[in-house]
Design a protein around this motif. Structure first.
Motif, PDB file in Angstrom:
ATOM      1  N   THR A  76      -7.754  10.628  -3.967  1.00 28.39           N
ATOM      2  CA  THR A  76      -8.162   9.687  -2.926  1.00 28.39           C
ATOM      3  C   THR A  76      -6.942   9.152  -2.188  1.00 28.39           C
ATOM      4  OG1 THR A  76     -10.144   9.031  -4.154  1.00 28.39           O
ATOM      5  CG2 THR A  76      -9.337   7.489  -2.486  1.00 28.39           C
ATOM      6  N   ALA A  77      -5.873   8.859  -2.950  1.00 28.49           N
ATOM      7  CA  ALA A  77      -4.632   8.389  -2.320  1.00 28.49           C
ATOM      8  C   ALA A  77      -4.050   9.456  -1.410  1.00 28.49           C
ATOM      9  CB  ALA A  77      -3.618   7.999  -3.399  1.00 28.49           C
ATOM     10  N   ARG A  86       1.236  13.254   4.620  1.00 28.65           N
ATOM     11  CA  ARG A  86       0.725  14.302   3.735  1.00 28.65           C
ATOM     12  C   ARG A  86       1.467  15.614   3.963  1.00 28.65           C
ATOM     13  NH1 ARG A  86      -4.038  13.008   4.310  1.00 28.65           N
ATOM     14  NH2 ARG A  86      -4.622  14.319   6.071  1.00 28.65           N
ATOM     15  N   ASP A  87       1.676  15.959   5.232  1.00 28.50           N
ATOM     16  CA  ASP A  87       2.394  17.197   5.551  1.00 28.50           C
ATOM     17  C   ASP A  87       3.826  17.149   5.038  1.00 28.50           C
ATOM     18  OD1 ASP A  87       0.129  18.141   6.790  1.00 28.50           O
ATOM     19  OD2 ASP A  87       0.845  17.772   8.834  1.00 28.50           O
ATOM     20  N   ALA A  88       4.469  15.970   5.181  1.00 26.45           N
ATOM     21  CA  ALA A  88       5.852  15.837   4.723  1.00 26.45           C
ATOM     22  C   ALA A  88       5.940  15.961   3.210  1.00 26.45           C
ATOM     23  CB  ALA A  88       6.429  14.500   5.184  1.00 26.45           C
ATOM     24  N   LEU A  89       5.023  15.307   2.496  1.00 29.97           N
ATOM     25  CA  LEU A  89       5.000  15.405   1.039  1.00 29.97           C
ATOM     26  C   LEU A  89       4.824  16.839   0.582  1.00 29.97           C
ATOM     27  CD1 LEU A  89       2.829  12.585  -0.604  1.00 29.97           C
ATOM     28  CD2 LEU A  89       5.228  13.117  -1.048  1.00 29.97           C
ATOM     29  N   GLN A  90       3.862  17.528   1.179  1.00 26.45           N
ATOM     30  CA  GLN A  90       3.555  18.896   0.760  1.00 26.45           C
ATOM     31  C   GLN A  90       4.681  19.861   1.125  1.00 26.45           C
ATOM     32  OE1 GLN A  90      -0.312  19.194   2.621  1.00 26.45           O
ATOM     33  NE2 GLN A  90      -1.379  18.596   0.744  1.00 26.45           N
ATOM     34  N   ALA A  91       5.326  19.638   2.277  1.00 27.26           N
ATOM     35  CA  ALA A  91       6.453  20.496   2.664  1.00 27.26           C
ATOM     36  C   ALA A  91       7.638  20.281   1.731  1.00 27.26           C
ATOM     37  CB  ALA A  91       6.855  20.213   4.115  1.00 27.26           C
ATOM     38  N   ALA A  92       7.914  19.016   1.403  1.00 25.50           N
ATOM     39  CA  ALA A  92       9.018  18.721   0.482  1.00 25.50           C
ATOM     40  C   ALA A  92       8.722  19.313  -0.894  1.00 25.50           C
ATOM     41  CB  ALA A  92       9.223  17.208   0.372  1.00 25.50           C
ATOM     42  N   ALA A 141       9.227   1.808  -2.859  1.00 26.11           N
ATOM     43  CA  ALA A 141       8.417   2.891  -3.422  1.00 26.11           C
ATOM     44  C   ALA A 141       9.202   4.187  -3.319  1.00 26.11           C
ATOM     45  CB  ALA A 141       7.105   3.006  -2.660  1.00 26.11           C
ATOM     46  N   TYR A 142       9.080   5.050  -4.325  1.00 24.80           N
ATOM     47  CA  TYR A 142       9.887   6.263  -4.370  1.00 24.80           C
ATOM     48  C   TYR A 142       9.032   7.509  -4.642  1.00 24.80           C
ATOM     49  CZ  TYR A 142      13.857   3.083  -4.507  1.00 24.80           C
ATOM     50  OH  TYR A 142      14.771   2.111  -4.214  1.00 24.80           O
ATOM     51  N   PRO A 143       8.249   7.943  -3.650  1.00 24.87           N
ATOM     52  CA  PRO A 143       7.492   9.185  -3.848  1.00 24.87           C
ATOM     53  C   PRO A 143       8.405  10.382  -4.087  1.00 24.87           C
ATOM     54  CG  PRO A 143       7.409   8.471  -1.547  1.00 24.87           C
ATOM     55  CD  PRO A 143       7.984   7.345  -2.333  1.00 24.87           C
ATOM     56  N   VAL A 176       3.111   7.026  -3.333  1.00 27.58           N
ATOM     57  CA  VAL A 176       3.554   7.374  -4.682  1.00 27.58           C
ATOM     58  C   VAL A 176       2.437   8.088  -5.436  1.00 27.58           C
ATOM     59  CG1 VAL A 176       4.209   6.416  -6.927  1.00 27.58           C
ATOM     60  CG2 VAL A 176       5.314   5.586  -4.850  1.00 27.58           C
ATOM     61  N   LEU A 177       1.226   7.584  -5.323  1.00 28.75           N
ATOM     62  CA  LEU A 177       0.089   8.212  -6.004  1.00 28.75           C
ATOM     63  C   LEU A 177      -0.209   9.580  -5.395  1.00 28.75           C
ATOM     64  CD1 LEU A 177      -2.329   5.187  -6.531  1.00 28.75           C
ATOM     65  CD2 LEU A 177      -0.360   5.934  -7.872  1.00 28.75           C
ATOM     66  N   ALA A 178      -0.074   9.699  -4.082  1.00 32.27           N
ATOM     67  CA  ALA A 178      -0.279  10.994  -3.430  1.00 32.27           C
ATOM     68  C   ALA A 178       0.759  12.005  -3.913  1.00 32.27           C
ATOM     69  CB  ALA A 178      -0.203  10.832  -1.915  1.00 32.27           C
ATOM     70  N   ALA A 179       2.003  11.537  -4.086  1.00 29.91           N
ATOM     71  CA  ALA A 179       3.051  12.427  -4.595  1.00 29.91           C
ATOM     72  C   ALA A 179       2.731  12.904  -5.998  1.00 29.91           C
ATOM     73  CB  ALA A 179       4.404  11.709  -4.574  1.00 29.91           C
TER      74      ALA A 179
END
Length: 434
Positions: A76-77, A86-92, A141-143, A176-179
């Protein structure tokens, strides 16, 4: 804003040593308080964790179930953050995963061979059963820390990854939760501090005991990790963040100034150092720093860090700059030069080396691929970045053939008798023919 030193000055050695000084010793009061918390959690388990979470994070929970975040909540996060986030998290995550998969191929596989008499020798590499990752959650916060700790554990094959993250006043950071969702974390608990380290190290009725704890934290977390080492493995005791830049004067001064700020903004004890044989360039960087600092929200922290532990150092040559860098063994080392490959072979000690003007340290923090959990406080002299190998262990494989036992048994017998260990010698001799 920042001190200026010259290697040609008579007092350079004294001033340089003063600049380098940082003690890893934790305040005695913190050490004592941490010892009390660890003992309490070891004795009372979940009840102690709930008490400390209420006291330090101001989160009232009826039971530990209220402090665990489900996989559905993680998803959900992930869905709730902006498409750009979301795109940045997934690309990283994709880049970090690709790098650690290469690392697995290079250093994380079992191997064996048979020698001429048929004896098998080798090494069996297996993942740890369960690891705990600590993610800071106080001032920021540190994703990125979630990705850097969880992904190599996942690539290593760890089947159970437990994440703890403090949520002061009950505020849960969705990024953070999404990460955690992207990185493949299995369970997440909203607890922090020494009590979280204790719960991971000793286990409670709700939180399973782990084999290793990784991830940064404040002085209480660092002290707790030091206390529980031996009960569990740990990655390192991290000190303040550091950056050292070696520059030949060809990089825009604003770029280098901002790279120095990128570590100084972490906290007042962070260290930023620039080494260059170009005096005019050092002056230009100083001017850039004075102009750019007021534009940043964390100007006060940056100025305190640079005044306390920062320096612009004029060296006699790039070679001398490399020698000084080796003596410091920095966490982050930038070679901001036209020919970085010329200087890289001279550099022996660094957590991570960033080569060329376009390679800002901040790219390594978030998305370049290599791990950003790095040795600090000169420990790069003997330590390495966090990696797949930190989530694996190695067992030696030995299968001695009958023929091999005739050779090895005689060798072992001689050495065992020399050590006065007759049972060792006899065990080898019983397998000898005749």
């Amino acid at each position: 804003m920042i001190r200026q030193l010259s290697t040609a000055a008579a007092d350079f050695a004294t001033e340089f040593e003063r600049l380098r000084h940082w003690s890893a010793e934790t305040d005695a009061a913190i050490e004592g308080r941490v010892a009390e918390i660890l003992a309490d959690v070891q004795q009372r388990g979940d009840a102690a964790v709930l008490d400390y979470t209420a006291r330090f994070d101001r989160v009232q929970a009826a039971d530990m179930a209220a402090l665990e975040i489900t996989q559905a909540e993680l998803q959900t996060a992930l869905a709730s953050i902006t498409p750009a986030q979301r795109d940045a998290l997934q690309a990283a995550a994709k880049r970090v995963r690709a790098y650690h998969e290469r690392q697995l191929e290079a250093s994380g596989r079992s191997w064996s061979y048979r020698d001429e008499d048929g004896t098998l020798l080798g090494q069996k590499v297996t993942p740890l059963d369960r690891v705990g990752i600590y993610v800071p959650g106080g001032k920021a916060a540190y994703p990125s820390s979630v990705l850097m700790n969880a992904i190599p554990a996942h690539v290593a094959g760890v089947p159970d990854i437990i994440m703890v993250v403090p949520t002061p006043d009950g505020v849960r950071n969705p990024l953070v939760l999404a990460a955690a969702a992207v990185a493949g974390v299995h369970r997440v608990f909203t607890i922090g501090g020494a009590q979280a380290v204790a719960a991971l190290a000793y286990g409670t009725a709700t939180i399973p005991r782990v084999d290793k704890i990784t991830g940064p934290g404040n002085a209480y977390v660092a002290s707790a990790k030091k206390h529980v080492f031996g009960q569990v493995g740990i990655d390192m005791i991290a000190g303040p963040s550091e950056i050292l830049v070696i520059a030949d004067g060809t990089t825009p001064p604003d770029w280098v100034a901002m790279d120095l700020f990128s570590q100084a903004e972490h906290d007042e004890l962070a260290q930023s150092i620039l080494l260059s044989p170009d005096a005019a360039f050092l002056a230009a960087v100083q001017a850039s720093m004075e102009r750019l600092a007021p534009q940043l929200p964390r100007e006060a922290v940056i100025r305190a860090s640079l005044q306390g532990r920062g320096a612009l150092i004029h060296t006699r040559s790039m070679e001398e700059a490399c020698e000084i860098s080796n003596s410091i063994a920095p966490e982050h080392l930038e070679i901001s030069a036209a020919e970085p490959a010329r200087w890289e072979p001279l550099l022996r000690h660094a957590g991570a080396i960033f080569m060329g003007a376009y390679t800002s340290e901040s790219l390594g923090d978030y998305c370049a691929g290599p791990n950003h959990v790095l040795p600090t406080a000169s420990t790069a002299r003997f330590s390495s970045p966090l990696g797949v190998y930190d989530f694996q262990k190695r067992s030696s494989l030995i299968e001695v053939s009958e023929q091999g036992a005739q050779v090895l048994g005689r060798i072992a017998s001689v050495l065992a008798h020399g050590e006065g260990l007759q049972a060792h010698a006899r065990a080898a001799e019983l397998r000898l023919k005749g």
